[in-house]
Scaffold this motif. Sequence first.
Motif, PDB file in Angstrom:
ATOM      1  N   VAL A   1       0.888  -1.243  -0.144  1.00 45.16           N
ATOM      2  CA  VAL A   1       0.030  -0.185  -0.069  1.00 45.16           C
ATOM      3  C   VAL A   1       0.726   1.226  -0.060  1.00 45.16           C
ATOM      4  CG1 VAL A   1      -1.775   1.232   1.320  1.00 45.16           C
ATOM      5  CG2 VAL A   1      -1.727  -1.152   1.241  1.00 45.16           C
ATOM      6  N   VAL A   2       0.781   1.861  -1.001  1.00 47.36           N
ATOM      7  CA  VAL A   2       1.627   3.358  -1.301  1.00 47.36           C
ATOM      8  C   VAL A   2       0.706   4.457  -0.930  1.00 47.36           C
ATOM      9  CG1 VAL A   2       2.828   4.582  -2.951  1.00 47.36           C
ATOM     10  CG2 VAL A   2       3.037   2.176  -3.079  1.00 47.36           C
ATOM     11  N   VAL A   3       0.926   5.277  -0.104  1.00 48.72           N
ATOM     12  CA  VAL A   3       0.420   6.377   0.388  1.00 48.72           C
ATOM     13  C   VAL A   3       1.223   7.652   0.079  1.00 48.72           C
ATOM     14  CG1 VAL A   3      -0.408   8.044   2.220  1.00 48.72           C
ATOM     15  CG2 VAL A   3      -0.408   5.266   2.491  1.00 48.72           C
ATOM     16  N   LEU A   4       0.211   8.348  -1.244  1.00 46.61           N
ATOM     17  CA  LEU A   4       0.719   9.593  -1.801  1.00 46.61           C
ATOM     18  C   LEU A   4       0.028  10.769  -1.269  1.00 46.61           C
ATOM     19  CD1 LEU A   4       1.973  10.141  -5.253  1.00 46.61           C
ATOM     20  CD2 LEU A   4       0.053  11.553  -4.626  1.00 46.61           C
ATOM     21  N   LYS A   5       0.824  11.846  -0.940  1.00 48.56           N
ATOM     22  CA  LYS A   5       0.248  13.078  -0.308  1.00 48.56           C
ATOM     23  C   LYS A   5       0.403  14.102  -1.594  1.00 48.56           C
ATOM     24  CE  LYS A   5      -0.335  16.122   3.685  1.00 48.56           C
ATOM     25  NZ  LYS A   5       0.411  16.202   4.915  1.00 48.56           N
TER      26      LYS A   5
ATOM     27  N   SER B   1      -4.312   6.495  -1.278  1.00 51.27           N
ATOM     28  CA  SER B   1      -3.774   5.085  -1.313  1.00 51.27           C
ATOM     29  C   SER B   1      -3.764   4.282  -2.369  1.00 51.27           C
ATOM     30  CB  SER B   1      -4.525   4.414  -0.162  1.00 51.27           C
ATOM     31  OG  SER B   1      -4.182   4.905   1.218  1.00 51.27           O
ATOM     32  N   ALA B   2      -2.748   3.766  -2.897  1.00 55.23           N
ATOM     33  CA  ALA B   2      -2.743   2.643  -3.867  1.00 55.23           C
ATOM     34  C   ALA B   2      -2.250   1.444  -3.581  1.00 55.23           C
ATOM     35  CB  ALA B   2      -1.809   3.171  -5.048  1.00 55.23           C
TER      36      ALA B   2
ATOM     37  N   ILE C   1     -12.685   5.983  -4.714  1.00 52.09           N
ATOM     38  CA  ILE C   1     -11.651   5.323  -5.463  1.00 52.09           C
ATOM     39  C   ILE C   1     -11.210   4.334  -4.660  1.00 52.09           C
ATOM     40  CG2 ILE C   1      -9.802   5.536  -7.063  1.00 52.09           C
ATOM     41  CD1 ILE C   1     -10.298   8.663  -6.590  1.00 52.09           C
ATOM     42  N   LYS C   2     -11.337   2.964  -5.339  1.00 48.45           N
ATOM     43  CA  LYS C   2     -10.478   1.722  -4.449  1.00 48.45           C
ATOM     44  C   LYS C   2      -9.054   2.138  -4.632  1.00 48.45           C
ATOM     45  CE  LYS C   2     -12.112  -2.103  -4.283  1.00 48.45           C
ATOM     46  NZ  LYS C   2     -12.823  -3.515  -4.667  1.00 48.45           N
ATOM     47  N   SER C   3      -8.430   1.664  -3.473  1.00 48.10           N
ATOM     48  CA  SER C   3      -6.920   1.657  -3.541  1.00 48.10           C
ATOM     49  C   SER C   3      -6.521   0.783  -4.582  1.00 48.10           C
ATOM     50  CB  SER C   3      -6.133   1.484  -2.263  1.00 48.10           C
ATOM     51  OG  SER C   3      -6.459   0.235  -1.963  1.00 48.10           O
ATOM     52  N   THR C   4      -7.048  -0.352  -4.937  1.00 46.54           N
ATOM     53  CA  THR C   4      -6.668  -1.139  -6.079  1.00 46.54           C
ATOM     54  C   THR C   4      -6.889  -0.674  -7.417  1.00 46.54           C
ATOM     55  OG1 THR C   4      -8.915  -2.467  -6.026  1.00 46.54           O
ATOM     56  CG2 THR C   4      -7.160  -3.389  -4.813  1.00 46.54           C
ATOM     57  N   SER C   5      -7.746   0.391  -7.568  1.00 44.73           N
ATOM     58  CA  SER C   5      -7.729   1.104  -8.819  1.00 44.73           C
ATOM     59  C   SER C   5      -6.854   2.307  -9.107  1.00 44.73           C
ATOM     60  CB  SER C   5      -9.264   1.774  -8.810  1.00 44.73           C
ATOM     61  OG  SER C   5     -10.122   0.847  -8.902  1.00 44.73           O
TER      62      SER C   5
END
Length: 139
Positions: free
Chosen positions: A24-28, A36-37, A129-133
């Motif tokens: 899980v990559v968290v981008l700000k 979250s991705a 948005i789901k993180s998997t998207s």
Amino acid sequence: MIISARNQLKGKIESIQEGAVNAVVVLKTSGGEVISATISMSAVKELELAGGREAIAVIKSTEVMTGVGDLKISARNQLDGEILKVEDGAVNAIVTLKTNAGSLISSTISRSAVKELGLAAGVKAKAVIKSTSVMIAVE
């Protein structure tokens, strides 16, 4: 990089939670939004992702849901904002939401959903948005 995905949010990687297969990559974003991705560990390594690195969250408009009111759902990414415009097509509509932090998010949803939710310019809504998207890109 030139791609057809409408939603491209630039920011810095805040954290990476590594798992056996996925991370899980968290981008700000510069506006303070947190995205979250969930991506593969091999992508994390190939892209040489690390905290502090500049990156882009890429999301196709067909992967963005639009909701109104208090939503209790499992999708990690829920960005509050206001509808700027709704562009009607024959079957679907493109809804553009301006988040409270100032980002523009486009979603492609059915015209019937637009009508049922009462979506129009000025309506308070959320981009969901789901993180998997969410894809992560680097330059």
